[in-house]
Design a protein around this motif. Structure first.
Motif, PDB file in Angstrom:
ATOM      1  N   LEU A 143      26.775  11.165  38.568  1.00  0.00           N
ATOM      2  CA  LEU A 143      28.269  11.470  38.617  1.00  0.00           C
ATOM      3  C   LEU A 143      28.986  10.158  38.551  1.00  0.00           C
ATOM      4  CD1 LEU A 143      30.654  13.406  38.323  1.00  0.00           C
ATOM      5  CD2 LEU A 143      30.516  13.755  40.763  1.00  0.00           C
ATOM      6  N   ARG A 144      28.632   9.315  39.782  1.00  0.00           N
ATOM      7  CA  ARG A 144      29.394   7.973  40.138  1.00  0.00           C
ATOM      8  C   ARG A 144      29.065   7.217  38.785  1.00  0.00           C
ATOM      9  NH1 ARG A 144      30.273   3.432  40.090  1.00  0.00           N
ATOM     10  NH2 ARG A 144      30.667   2.122  41.906  1.00  0.00           N
ATOM     11  N   ARG A 145      28.199   7.259  38.165  1.00  0.00           N
ATOM     12  CA  ARG A 145      28.163   6.328  36.987  1.00  0.00           C
ATOM     13  C   ARG A 145      29.168   6.818  35.710  1.00  0.00           C
ATOM     14  NH1 ARG A 145      22.461   6.580  38.012  1.00  0.00           N
ATOM     15  NH2 ARG A 145      22.240   8.165  36.627  1.00  0.00           N
ATOM     16  N   GLU A 146      28.951   8.235  35.824  1.00  0.00           N
ATOM     17  CA  GLU A 146      30.006   8.758  34.857  1.00  0.00           C
ATOM     18  C   GLU A 146      31.547   8.567  35.068  1.00  0.00           C
ATOM     19  OE1 GLU A 146      30.777  10.878  31.256  1.00  0.00           O
ATOM     20  OE2 GLU A 146      28.867  10.465  32.078  1.00  0.00           O
ATOM     21  N   LEU A 147      31.902   8.428  36.344  1.00  0.00           N
ATOM     22  CA  LEU A 147      33.258   8.256  36.728  1.00  0.00           C
ATOM     23  C   LEU A 147      33.665   6.663  36.625  1.00  0.00           C
ATOM     24  CD1 LEU A 147      33.194  10.476  40.156  1.00  0.00           C
ATOM     25  CD2 LEU A 147      34.642  10.837  38.059  1.00  0.00           C
ATOM     26  N   GLY A 148      32.877   6.114  36.823  1.00  0.00           N
ATOM     27  CA  GLY A 148      33.190   4.643  36.595  1.00  0.00           C
ATOM     28  C   GLY A 148      33.413   3.871  37.952  1.00  0.00           C
ATOM     29  N   GLY A 290      22.539  24.281  29.890  1.00  0.00           N
ATOM     30  CA  GLY A 290      21.339  24.068  30.894  1.00  0.00           C
ATOM     31  C   GLY A 290      21.030  24.994  31.780  1.00  0.00           C
ATOM     32  N   GLY A 291      20.095  25.024  32.587  1.00  0.00           N
ATOM     33  CA  GLY A 291      19.531  25.614  33.689  1.00  0.00           C
ATOM     34  C   GLY A 291      20.416  25.542  34.973  1.00  0.00           C
ATOM     35  N   HIS A 292      20.057  26.066  36.050  1.00  0.00           N
ATOM     36  CA  HIS A 292      20.810  26.348  37.404  1.00  0.00           C
ATOM     37  C   HIS A 292      20.858  24.564  38.025  1.00  0.00           C
ATOM     38  CE1 HIS A 292      22.440  28.146  40.981  1.00  0.00           C
ATOM     39  NE2 HIS A 292      21.649  27.613  41.487  1.00  0.00           N
ATOM     40  N   PRO A 298      22.221  13.348  33.764  1.00  0.00           N
ATOM     41  CA  PRO A 298      22.944  12.402  32.964  1.00  0.00           C
ATOM     42  C   PRO A 298      23.140  12.897  31.375  1.00  0.00           C
ATOM     43  CG  PRO A 298      21.323  11.505  34.446  1.00  0.00           C
ATOM     44  CD  PRO A 298      21.338  12.794  34.328  1.00  0.00           C
ATOM     45  N   GLY A 299      24.298  12.674  31.030  1.00  0.00           N
ATOM     46  CA  GLY A 299      24.743  12.688  29.739  1.00  0.00           C
ATOM     47  C   GLY A 299      25.089  14.194  29.388  1.00  0.00           C
ATOM     48  N   SER A 300      24.913  14.994  30.152  1.00  0.00           N
ATOM     49  CA  SER A 300      25.104  16.651  29.817  1.00  0.00           C
ATOM     50  C   SER A 300      26.737  16.895  29.923  1.00  0.00           C
ATOM     51  CB  SER A 300      24.476  17.352  30.974  1.00  0.00           C
ATOM     52  OG  SER A 300      25.321  17.331  32.293  1.00  0.00           O
ATOM     53  N   VAL A 301      27.035  17.927  29.319  1.00  0.00           N
ATOM     54  CA  VAL A 301      28.286  18.720  29.028  1.00  0.00           C
ATOM     55  C   VAL A 301      28.932  19.001  30.332  1.00  0.00           C
ATOM     56  CG1 VAL A 301      29.465  20.471  28.150  1.00  0.00           C
ATOM     57  CG2 VAL A 301      27.834  19.418  26.714  1.00  0.00           C
ATOM     58  N   PRO A 302      28.242  19.419  31.415  1.00  0.00           N
ATOM     59  CA  PRO A 302      28.788  19.874  32.465  1.00  0.00           C
ATOM     60  C   PRO A 302      29.349  18.460  33.357  1.00  0.00           C
ATOM     61  CG  PRO A 302      26.592  20.553  32.742  1.00  0.00           C
ATOM     62  CD  PRO A 302      26.957  20.213  31.011  1.00  0.00           C
ATOM     63  N   LEU A 303      28.442  17.510  33.387  1.00  0.00           N
ATOM     64  CA  LEU A 303      28.564  16.188  34.054  1.00  0.00           C
ATOM     65  C   LEU A 303      29.808  15.590  33.494  1.00  0.00           C
ATOM     66  CD1 LEU A 303      27.552  14.053  36.208  1.00  0.00           C
ATOM     67  CD2 LEU A 303      26.406  13.114  34.212  1.00  0.00           C
ATOM     68  N   ARG A 304      30.039  15.599  31.987  1.00  0.00           N
ATOM     69  CA  ARG A 304      31.065  14.918  31.616  1.00  0.00           C
ATOM     70  C   ARG A 304      32.552  15.523  31.789  1.00  0.00           C
ATOM     71  NH1 ARG A 304      27.494  14.107  27.271  1.00  0.00           N
ATOM     72  NH2 ARG A 304      28.336  16.144  26.185  1.00  0.00           N
ATOM     73  N   ASN A 305      32.522  16.996  31.883  1.00  0.00           N
ATOM     74  CA  ASN A 305      33.409  18.047  32.194  1.00  0.00           C
ATOM     75  C   ASN A 305      33.914  17.797  33.651  1.00  0.00           C
ATOM     76  OD1 ASN A 305      34.422  18.691  29.551  1.00  0.00           O
ATOM     77  ND2 ASN A 305      33.172  20.504  29.598  1.00  0.00           N
ATOM     78  N   MET A 306      33.167  17.642  34.506  1.00  0.00           N
ATOM     79  CA  MET A 306      33.373  17.532  35.867  1.00  0.00           C
ATOM     80  C   MET A 306      33.944  16.282  36.223  1.00  0.00           C
ATOM     81  SD  MET A 306      30.807  19.891  38.108  1.00  0.00           S
ATOM     82  CE  MET A 306      29.164  19.340  37.680  1.00  0.00           C
ATOM     83  N   ALA A 307      33.399  15.414  35.514  1.00  0.00           N
ATOM     84  CA  ALA A 307      34.044  13.734  35.839  1.00  0.00           C
ATOM     85  C   ALA A 307      35.341  13.904  35.411  1.00  0.00           C
ATOM     86  CB  ALA A 307      33.003  12.908  34.938  1.00  0.00           C
TER      87      ALA A 307
END
Length: 322
Positions: A143-148, A290-292, A298-307
């Protein structure tokens, strides 16, 4: 006439889960993470400053505590715990708090907390302890990498999480104990970083913890993902000024968990309405397929959207009511 059969099915399902969990607890808990001894941590007091020098001093003190816990675990013969702690004691890692006792409590920072304009606080769910900390740490790093670089992520393992195969995971007992600790920490964080945008990301049972603390949390957003329910009937009943978000992957088994509450006299099991339902009133974001345990992959839709939510922008990759 349809209400009674649904209630009956819910009661049978939850009671079956409670019985199964009660049988599993003595077996799974016999040699659990809490069995590994650790020394009492130094009393560092509340987080009083986010100045770089003060943070570095706190990080160094907790690093010493982690190394002491590593020596104790090695002496106890638990090589797995000792290896986890050895990795945590790396000079490049930053812990605001650490207590190796009773399965472990930690608060780790990813990024530059002293200068971060946006801060995400991760609140994990069941089966998270020092022995399983790598999963939480890896998600926080992703998440930190996605946020910058202008953001920081705080992985808050500030409570003894219930086991998935335990009766505690069906009740709010662990959340009731954890909520004041979460509120205290977030209050301290807000006080030392008053100009930062703070968002809570609450996974699975962690969403029950966040909901219990919501009214006391000075945050801009609360994200419930992979949630079994919160114990609240609606987002409005959380009594928070924060924007409440909800997301669930289409491949998450928790979608099959029945929603409702059943009083058994000695306790109440279940967490009420589905946070993904329109009636609950949360802002729903697309959490992919994805799963639970895949939300912070990394690279997932929820990670990008939560960022995007942490950054104060609307989630852009679709909306669904899975």
């Amino acid at each position: 006439m349809a209400t009674r059969p649904r209630t009956s099915r819910l009661r049978r399902t939850l009671l079956a889960a409670l019985v199964a969990a009660s049988v599993a607890v003595p077996v799974s808990g016999a040699a659990g993470p809490a069995a590994v001894p650790a020394p009492a941590p130094a009393d560092l007091g509340p987080l009083g400053s986010a100045a770089p020098a003060a943070l570095d001093e706190r990080y160094a003190a907790n690093r010493a505590g982690i190394r002491a816990a590593e020596r104790t675990a090695a002496g106890h013969g638990d090589r797995r715990r000792a290896a986890v702690l050895r990795a945590m004691a790396d000079p490049g890692r930053r812990f605001l708090s650490f207590d190796g006792r009773d399965g472990g409590r930690t608060t780790e920072v990813f990024g530059d907390l002293a200068h971060a304009g946006r801060i995400a606080v991760l609140v994990p769910g069941s089966d998270t302890s020092l022995d399983a900390y790598g999963r939480l740490g890896a998600g926080a790093a992703a998440l930190r990498r996605e946020l910058g670089d202008s953001a920081a992520v705080v992985a808050w393992l500030g409570y003894r999480t219930p086991g998935t195969a335990s009766h505690e995971v069906l009740t709010d007992g662990s959340a009731v104990a954890a909520a004041p600790r979460l509120a205290s920490f977030v209050g301290e964080l807000s006080a030392v970083r008053p100009d930062s945008r703070i968002t809570l990301l609450c996974h699975s049972y962690g969403s029950v913890v966040c909901a219990r603390a919501a009214a006391e949390l000075p945050v801009d957003g609360i994200v419930l993902y992979g949630s079994p329910g919160t114990g609240a009937d609606t987002a409005g009943s959380l009594r928070t000024t924060a924007t409440v978000w909800a997301g669930r992957s289409t491949g998450d088994w928790i979608a099959a968990v029945p929603h409702g509450r059943i009083g058994l006299g000695f306790t109440t099991i279940g967490f009420g309405p589905d946070p993904m339902s329109p009636a609950f009133g949360a802002q729903v974001f697309d959490a992919g397929s994805g799963g639970h345990s895949d939300y912070l992959r990394p690279g997932s839709v929820p990670l990008r959207n939560m960022a995007r939510i942490v950054n104060g922008r609307a989630a852009s990759e679709g909306r669904h009511h899975a």
